[in-house]
Design an enzyme around this catalytic site. Structure first.
Site, PDB file in Angstrom:
ATOM      1  N   CYS A   1      35.014  39.863  36.924  1.00  0.00           N
ATOM      2  CA  CYS A   1      36.049  38.976  37.019  1.00  0.00           C
ATOM      3  C   CYS A   1      35.832  37.656  37.712  1.00  0.00           C
ATOM      4  CB  CYS A   1      37.355  39.929  37.642  1.00  0.00           C
ATOM      5  SG  CYS A   1      38.516  38.709  38.127  1.00  0.00           S
TER       6      CYS A   1
ATOM      7  N   CYS B   1      37.711  37.167  40.965  1.00  0.00           N
ATOM      8  CA  CYS B   1      37.118  38.018  42.076  1.00  0.00           C
ATOM      9  C   CYS B   1      35.959  37.496  42.475  1.00  0.00           C
ATOM     10  CB  CYS B   1      36.801  39.311  41.379  1.00  0.00           C
ATOM     11  SG  CYS B   1      38.299  40.318  40.711  1.00  0.00           S
TER      12      CYS B   1
END
Length: 480
Positions: free
Chosen positions: A170, A173
């Protein structure tokens, strides 16, 4: 001056003295049959006169309600969180409205479609300013990695547990990771887990702990959840949901958020806290809410051109694993045009008893993906809309309604799966007109029925009488 005798000469109904007439049994029978026939045929004619008859024609759409059409919907998604549910509208003219919220309401539901609280308000979910610290330093991991084996232990051990549910692939993230680890280090130094024991920052890799993330209804990455004494249940004005953090993701903001959570908690003596930790956790443990779904309802005005209504997960600061998204849904209601008023709908059904059988064709239908279709499944509905206008006999338009046919299918998407409703309006419309009936025509038919039956019965009686007379003469001739 015209004499009375001359006037009498034009009498159509000259009377024969009763003494000169002869009654017969056959004539009486025919009279009874004729009377019953008159009554029956008169009743049929009266019923036909009172019955409503309509004529149906197909004409070019002559809508008087402008270039826009109202679209009402109420759809339940048992596996899509209200946190990320987005309603988008597009059409062939280039209109592209994303995440419509003005006329849309969301309600959190459980897997059985039952509401878990009042209306969902996301707040400032997608208005982040800082997504993380910009640093080239080596990242030192100070947050505690959690797994399915130790997750419950940590949630019960600390009054406040802030968990970052993430995925290594991600983008958001990876932006959060440096500030998250720095914040974890500062919090650990400020509130030592061994001496203080009130808070700790942790993380869960959802690519490794898929069951744990599904159990906590994680749908977007990163998701920062706040657990208080073993549960992230938030009870806000009868609305039950998971407590999440939606603020800025830089180190300073994260630390400030954690400090605000810890300060209201009274620091207990260390030994007493350790002694009572298990008892407190068992007493205050709350069952995590089964709030993984969302009911989306509302309306919008769409242009009268081919277009799409789409519901999907959308966020400007989260990533989604398309293989884990499930767009199963139940269409509680979907209709086009203004709603028919109850007092008009009864008249509407009176004029067209078969109209309405296909009205709101998708209402109450379920489209559930039990994971047997594989990942990345988009559920599509193709709706063909036809306008129906009902006009009374006096030319007054009674009602205008939109009916549609629906064809549904599933498709494997290369991108994030969605629930898609493609609608297309027909350029033609159905015109239902009430046929007016003339009272003079009804009277003419009644006279024809009475006169016709009377005349036919008289002819039959005459034939029968002459036949019987002839037979008697033949019999008398044989006797002589």
């Amino acid at each position: 001056m015209v004499s009375t005798s001359k006037i009498k000469s034009v009498d159509f109904y000259r009377k024969i003295p009763r003494d000169l007439t002869e009654a017969s049994l056959s004539g009486a029978g025919l009279s009874i049959i004729a009377a019953l026939s008159m009554i029956f045929l008169f009743g049929m004619e009266l019923n036909n006169y009172l019955a409503v008859s309509t004529s149906t024609s197909v004409i070019v759409d002559r809508s008087a309600d402008g270039d826009f059409l109202r679209l009402d919907f109420n759809i339940s998604f048992p596996s899509l969180s209200c946190e990320f549910a987005s309603v988008d509208v597009s059409d062939v003219l280039g209109t592209n409205r994303l995440n419509v919220t003005k006329t849309i309401r969301k309600f959190s539901i459980d897997s059985n479609m039952r509401p878990t609280g009042s209306e969902f308000h996301a707040g400032e979910v997608l208005s982040l300013i800082n997504h993380g610290d910009e640093t080239g330093e080596e990242i030192v991991e100070d947050s505690v990695p959690l797994t399915g084996r130790n997750f419950d232990t940590f949630t019960h051990q600390f009054p406040i547990l802030v968990v970052n549910f993430y995925a290594p692939w991600c983008y958001w993230c990876n932006l959060l990771k440096p500030s998250w680890e720095k914040a974890a280090k500062q919090i650990k130094e400020r509130y030592d887990p061994e001496m203080d024991g009130r808070v700790i920052l942790a993380k869960v890799d959802c690519t490794q702990e898929g069951d744990l993330c599904r159990r906590n209804h994680i749908q977007g990455y990163p998701s920062i959840r706040i657990f208080r004494k073993g549960s992230d249940l938030k009870d806000d004005n009868a609305h039950h949901d998971h407590e999440s953090y939606y603020g800025d993701r830089d180190t300073e903001s994260l630390v400030k958020m954690v400090v605000s959570l810890v300060e209201p908690i009274h620091l207990e003596p260390h030994n007493l806290a350790l002694e009572d930790k298990s008892d407190n956790s068992s007493r205050t443990l709350k069952k995590a809410p089964s709030t993984g779904g969302c009911r989306v309802e509302g309306y919008m005005r769409v242009k009268k051109v081919p277009g799409n209504l789409m519901v999907s997960a959308r966020s400007g600061s989260h990533s989604f694993d398309s293989s884990q998204m499930n767009m199963s849904h139940v269409v509680n209601h979907l209709s086009f045009g203004r709603r028919i008023m109850p007092q008009k709908f009864s008249e509407f059904k009176r004029l067209s008893p078969y109209l309405g059988l296909s009205h709101d064709r998708l209402d109450g239908r379920s489209f559930i993906n039990q994971r047997d279709l594989g990942p990345n499944v988009t559920i599509e509905h193709y709706l063909q809309i036809v306008k129906t206008e009902v006009v009374k006999s006096n030319g007054q338009a009674l009602v205008e309604a939109y009916e549609y046919t629906a064809h549904s299918s599933v498709a494997h998407s290369y991108y994030l799966p969605v629930a898609k409703f493609h609608f297309e309006l027909s350029p033609m419309q159905v015109l239902i007109t009430e046929n007016s009936k003339s009272f003079s025509h009804f009277i003419t038919n009644v006279c024809a029925i009475i006169g016709g039956v009377f005349t036919v019965a008289g002819i039959l009686d005459s034939i029968l009488h002459h036949s019987m007379t002839l037979m008697k003469k033949i019999e008398l001739g044989k006797n002589f």
